[in-house]
Design an enzyme around this catalytic site. Structure first.
Site, PDB file in Angstrom:
ATOM      1  N   ASP A 166       0.827  -1.216   0.000  1.00  0.00           N
ATOM      2  CA  ASP A 166       0.000   0.000   0.000  1.00  0.00           C
ATOM      3  C   ASP A 166       0.857   1.261   0.000  1.00  0.00           C
ATOM      4  OD1 ASP A 166      -2.071   1.710   2.369  1.00  0.00           O
ATOM      5  OD2 ASP A 166      -2.403   1.484   0.212  1.00  0.00           O
ATOM      6  N   ASN A 413       7.413  -7.250   6.404  1.00  0.00           N
ATOM      7  CA  ASN A 413       6.193  -6.594   6.854  1.00  0.00           C
ATOM      8  C   ASN A 413       5.017  -7.473   6.464  1.00  0.00           C
ATOM      9  OD1 ASN A 413       4.591  -4.291   7.956  1.00  0.00           O
ATOM     10  ND2 ASN A 413       3.680  -4.463   5.913  1.00  0.00           N
ATOM     11  N   ASN A 468       0.380  -5.606  13.758  1.00  0.00           N
ATOM     12  CA  ASN A 468      -0.413  -4.662  12.963  1.00  0.00           C
ATOM     13  C   ASN A 468      -1.869  -5.076  13.135  1.00  0.00           C
ATOM     14  OD1 ASN A 468       2.026  -3.720  12.091  1.00  0.00           O
ATOM     15  ND2 ASN A 468       1.759  -4.287   9.939  1.00  0.00           N
ATOM     16  N   TYR A 470      -6.108  -3.729  12.982  1.00  0.00           N
ATOM     17  CA  TYR A 470      -6.986  -2.670  12.461  1.00  0.00           C
ATOM     18  C   TYR A 470      -8.452  -2.784  12.859  1.00  0.00           C
ATOM     19  CZ  TYR A 470      -3.210  -0.508   9.865  1.00  0.00           C
ATOM     20  OH  TYR A 470      -2.055   0.138   9.518  1.00  0.00           O
ATOM     21  N   TYR A 474     -10.533  -1.623   9.424  1.00  0.00           N
ATOM     22  CA  TYR A 474     -10.784  -2.638   8.407  1.00  0.00           C
ATOM     23  C   TYR A 474     -11.845  -3.652   8.843  1.00  0.00           C
ATOM     24  CZ  TYR A 474      -7.106  -0.699   5.578  1.00  0.00           C
ATOM     25  OH  TYR A 474      -6.366   0.155   4.818  1.00  0.00           O
ATOM     26  N   LYS A 572      -4.123   7.915   6.761  1.00  0.00           N
ATOM     27  CA  LYS A 572      -4.050   7.546   8.191  1.00  0.00           C
ATOM     28  C   LYS A 572      -3.017   8.387   8.946  1.00  0.00           C
ATOM     29  CE  LYS A 572      -5.809   2.819   7.792  1.00  0.00           C
ATOM     30  NZ  LYS A 572      -5.785   2.678   6.297  1.00  0.00           N
TER      31      LYS A 572
END
Ligand SMILES: CCCN1C[C@@H](O)[C@H](O)[C@@H](C(=O)O)C1
Length: 599
Positions: A166, A413, A468, A470, A474, A572
């Site tokens: 992204d 990642n 990570n 969300y 999300y 964000k």
């Protein structure tokens, strides 16, 4: 793997001339560059700034979105008095791969768009004359390369990047280019590690240099006083009453190596280092044996006009924003940043989790674009991918190992860690990278939402965990955020009940926020909702003592591919893309500046 990645310095043995500025630039969609002789250089073509990504300079979409081969060329003069030296052209980064020609002669190629490489052009240059360098760059994305993606060919024959990540595929000579003259038999590399005693610090150093020479090592304090010396290519520099490098309280010594042939100095290298130790102990991250709670951000090298190019002005502003808000750390998401960023962090006492561009190694990421349902690690691309992955970890650690700011190495990642094929890939990579860092700093990677405590098969590898998560964006978003909090707490309760005794740092969480959008009560995309989401996460963080860091996503808004989930990029950011605060910045500043700077 590069022979040496020492940062360029100038002294009586080493010359460094920047080749930044306007280069000649041409797209090569037909792949005809060599046949047209572009490797011999060309004076026509677009005048293109270096360092810069080419994309956002253009007004037509075909040029901005161009994917494939493109060329740079410029003249450069090599003075007669460089004769006898090794002449190098050092590229800070060519994204994503490059072939370098000098005076029409192919010198070398390089793969990897976020790390430096050096072309030895000694035998190709003409001394006392003008020379020409040409570089063929390619920005296509592939599953067997970093960062991972696909390159598709549209019906009109044009290629298109399809990232499994992204951030926008900004491409070009994104970092500075240097013309260097260095001793042919000189210092290639050095490394340091540290031991702290009661009232002394020991700098264990090792210098890689031409055989048959010797080294005189010195350590010099900020007042220019020599505080320790030692003879030998490796050994100890012992400092009494040392001034340690601490979080947000940096002290930098100059380490100086003189390379001797008998008693004649033939090379010299100097650098700035910080005396400090890093370790993980149980649930704690320790710097100089003192527990640190990380607060800061995931970032991007991203700014208006020059795209992913390093911009000293932006970096100065970003460092000031991080100090203003009370941050003490950041992750170089999702690739190694320009060397000057780590030098900034060294001086400011900011800790860095240094990340290699192993992003998009997950079919779910690809399914943003209709990906496969197989493991990313049992594709026909996996073998080649592993080679490049290991090579770039090697170069990242070789380049950044001497920075006091570097706290840890992030080797991925959000990779696929929940399939059986992931385990052998991780096993091999963690074994192969165990001894690359003389300081043995912790190695880690970020875990995606799907890679929970129950599902992930790779939790034994990292030295601490980067999560990570969300909820609130999300999934379980808006008015459902209370369910999001409940789900997050349920997962952390699993971690808490487990026998895992490693720290957890939240490395990504956040909400896209349109600056200036206010709503009472809040709705998603409003500045009020971004704060509510942060408040939810902070309530959770404050409930578990094994959570030792909070790095919301992202420091600033940044550019991504266009799509129905992006409004001119990812919003964000706690700050806008032109580095102005959203309301959340004042909320986080209140939370973070309550804590001691070095906590
Ligand atoms: C869900 C993937 C994790 N994370 C990766 C990062 O690169 C993206 O920008 C971020 C987001 O979607 O805002 C999500």
């Amino acid at each position: 793997m590069e022979k040496g990645l020492l940062y360029p310095v100038i002294n009586q043995y080493r010359a460094d001339e920047k080749l930044d500025g306007l280069w000649n630039f041409k797209f090569d969609p037909a792949g005809e560059g060599e046949q047209q002789g572009w490797q011999k250089g060309f004076d026509n073509g677009i005048k293109m700034p270096v360092p810069a990504s080419f994309n956002d300079f253009f007004t037509d979409k075909d040029a901005r979105e161009y994917t494939g081969d493109f060329w740079y060329s410029r003249h450069f003069f090599v003075p007669d008095y460089f004769k006898g030296q090794e002449i190098q052209i050092r590229f800070g980064a060519a994204t994503h791969r490059a072939v370098v020609y000098v005076n029409g002669q192919e010198i070398r190629s390089h793969e990897g768009g976020f790390l430096p490489f050096t072309a030895d052009v000694t035998d190709a240059v003409k001394f006392g004359q003008e020379n020409v360098v040409a570089v063929k760059v390619n920005n296509e994305l592939h599953r067997d390369a970093l960062p991972a993606g696909d390159t598709e060919t549209l019906k009109n024959g044009k290629k298109m990047a399809k990232p499994f990540f992204d951030f926008y595929n900004y491409s070009g000579l994104n970092r500075s280019v240097h013309l260097l003259a260095v001793p042919k038999k000189g210092i290639y590399d050095y490394s340091t590690s540290y031991d702290l005693g009661e009232s002394k610090a020991t700098v264990h150093y090792s210098v890689r240099a031409d055989s048959g020479s010797n080294v005189k090592a010195s350590l010099i304090d900020e007042n220019g006083q020599v505080v320790a010396t030692n003879e030998g290519k490796s050994g100890d520099l012992i400092v009494t009453q040392p001034k340690l490098w601490n979080v947000r309280d940096a002290y930098l010594y100059t380490i100086q190596f003189k390379l001797l042939d008998q008693d004649r100095v033939i090379d010299e290298y100097q650098d700035q280092i910080g005396l400090r130790t890093v370790e993980i102990k149980g649930h704690e991250i320790l710097v100089n044996h003192k527990s640190v709670y990380l607060r800061g951000f995931g970032r991007h090298e991203d700014s208006i006009y020059a795209g992913r190019a390093f911009d000293l002005n932006v970096e100065r502003r970003d460092m000031n924003l991080m100090k203003w808000i009370g941050a003490n750390s950041f992750r170089s998401s999702h690739y190694p940043y320009d060397e000057q960023v780590y030098r900034f962090a060294d001086r400011e006492g900011i800790l860095v989790i240094d990340e290699v561009p192993a992003v998009g190694f997950k079919m779910a990421a690809a399914s943003f674009l209709g990906g496969l349902d197989q493991s990313f690690f049992d594709g026909d691309w996996t073998k080649e991918l592993y080679k490049k992955h290991l090579d770039q970890i090697n170069d990242m650690i070789q380049r950044d190992k001497n920075h006091p700011s570097v706290l840890a190495w992030s080797l991925f990642n959000e990779p696929d860690t929940s399939t059986n094929s992931a385990v052998p890939y991780f096993e091999k990579l963690f074994a192969a990278t165990a001894n690359l860092d003389p300081e043995k700093r912790p190695r880690t990677f970020t875990l995606n939402e799907d890679d929970t405590y129950e599902k992930s098969k790779c939790l034994k590898f990292p030295d601490f965990y980067l999560l990570n998560r969300y909820p609130g964006w999300y999934h379980k978003w808006g008015y459902e955020i209370s369910d999001g909090e409940a789900g997050l707490r349920a997962e952390l309760d699993e971690w808490q009940k487990s026998d895992i005794d490693k720290p957890i740092v939240f490395s990504e969480y956040g909400a896209d926020t349109e600056p200036g959008l206010h709503k009472l009560p809040s709705i998603m995309w409003s500045e009020e909702y971004q704060i509510e989401l942060l408040e939810m996460f902070n309530r959770v963080f404050d409930s578990y003592d094994f959570i030792r860091g909070e790095q919301p996503w992202n420091l600033a808004d940044f550019q991504t591919v266009e799509g129905n989930m992006r409004v001119n990029g990812n919003k964000k950011g706690i700050f806008t893309r032109d580095r102005q605060p959203k309301a959340a910045a004042f909320y986080l500043r209140k939370r973070w500046t309550k804590l001691p700077l070095d906590y």
